[in-house]
Design a protein around this motif. Sequence first.
Motif, PDB file in Angstrom:
ATOM      1  N   ARG A 192       0.856  -1.187   0.000  1.00 21.39           N
ATOM      2  CA  ARG A 192       0.000   0.000   0.000  1.00 21.39           C
ATOM      3  C   ARG A 192       0.896   1.242   0.000  1.00 21.39           C
ATOM      4  O   ARG A 192       1.765   1.398   0.865  1.00 21.39           O
ATOM      5  CB  ARG A 192      -0.907   0.001   1.220  1.00 21.39           C
ATOM      6  N   ASN A 193       0.666   2.133  -0.969  1.00 19.16           N
ATOM      7  CA  ASN A 193       1.488   3.332  -1.079  1.00 19.16           C
ATOM      8  C   ASN A 193       1.276   4.237   0.140  1.00 19.16           C
ATOM      9  O   ASN A 193       0.154   4.372   0.628  1.00 19.16           O
ATOM     10  CB  ASN A 193       1.139   4.107  -2.349  1.00 19.16           C
ATOM     11  N   PRO A 194       2.352   4.853   0.635  1.00 15.41           N
ATOM     12  CA  PRO A 194       2.189   5.738   1.792  1.00 15.41           C
ATOM     13  C   PRO A 194       1.328   6.948   1.440  1.00 15.41           C
ATOM     14  O   PRO A 194       1.394   7.506   0.345  1.00 15.41           O
ATOM     15  CB  PRO A 194       3.633   6.142   2.117  1.00 15.41           C
ATOM     16  N   GLY A 195       0.503   7.342   2.397  1.00 14.57           N
ATOM     17  CA  GLY A 195      -0.401   8.463   2.171  1.00 14.57           C
ATOM     18  C   GLY A 195      -1.512   8.155   1.187  1.00 14.57           C
ATOM     19  O   GLY A 195      -2.161   9.062   0.670  1.00 14.57           O
ATOM     20  N   ASN A 196      -1.701   6.867   0.877  1.00 14.51           N
ATOM     21  CA  ASN A 196      -2.732   6.430  -0.083  1.00 14.51           C
ATOM     22  C   ASN A 196      -2.576   7.165  -1.419  1.00 14.51           C
ATOM     23  O   ASN A 196      -3.557   7.568  -2.049  1.00 14.51           O
ATOM     24  CB  ASN A 196      -4.131   6.670   0.509  1.00 14.51           C
TER      25      ASN A 196
END
Length: 376
Positions: free
Chosen positions: A337-341
Amino acid sequence: MAASIPGQISAPILSQKQRKAAQRKERRRRKRQAVAQSKEPDVQGEAEKESIGDEEDGEDNDCAEEERLRLHEEWLERERLAQEEFRLRMEREETARKRKEEEERMIKEEWEAQQRREQEEKEQRLQERRDREEAVQKMLDEAENQLEHKGPWMNPEAPVTTNSENYGTERDVANCPFFLKTGACRFGERCSRKHVYPTSSPTLMIRGMFMTFGMEELRRDDYDMDACLEHSEEDLHDSFLEFYHDVLPEFKSVGKVVQFKVCCNYEPHLKGNVYIQFETDDQCKEALMKFNGRWYAGRQLQCEISPVTRWKNAICGLFDRRKCPKGKHCNFLHVFRNPGNEFWEADRDLHLSPDRSLQGQSQRRLVLGAIKRALV
């Protein structure tokens, strides 16, 4: 005087001794009579007692007879109940025996049917194997015949085009559906289906770019209890964050990045793969020329244009809910999951490829079918 009383007999004259004897005799007779008269009530009482005793004895005999009859009837009742219980027990045993025989018969029939099915399947497999061998031998004979006549030999391709209804599905006998969805296939060049490499696409894939010590040392053994001692999920996620902030600015320097995905699968053909989707195909080609062959973390980068444009078809639908039955050995993408969505818009497939109409529908049906099979 004697003449005046004719016919009268004169009383014998007794002596005194005789008179005393007669008196004694008379007294004894009277005594006997008195004794007899005194004993007569006792005899009558004894007779009455005997009659009463006889009556009591008769009553006792009647009671004993009644008791004997009652005991006999009780014995007969117990005997009847015992006979009834014995009959019921024999019926139950007979029923159980018949049920057991029926179960054994059914088991035997099922076993025989299974043996017949296995024999038929075995014969079918042997027949299919013979057919394949005959087909291969026929192709070899044709190849030898053409080589003898110095003619070119080429493997025939299935007549399936991109406009086919089954394009990108399991029923597509020509094209590999996993390669179309994920851009990678575990069989590689040995795959029996065709891998269609696109000439232009907005997505760039770099094989094995993200690699940690734990991922390099990991073996495909679910029973290796010492594998978790080399690394942890927290260390892996920290390494991903460091990698994310290190390489993403380099890709953004080429053009606008629409999507950025890093695989955390354990399968060799997906492990450490990095997907970068640019806004245009030209930016992707520019990134390919810029990064292909460069070195990163001691490894030379292998970049290629990927056919992946629909991320919902490429990413495992059960991974985000932690319900994937295959874990990280799944053939669909398990991504960090990419940080900060970041890049969440692309997860909703807002930026679709131009040829999404038919291909997207086929891929959607294929993914739904794969999810259903995984749930089953």
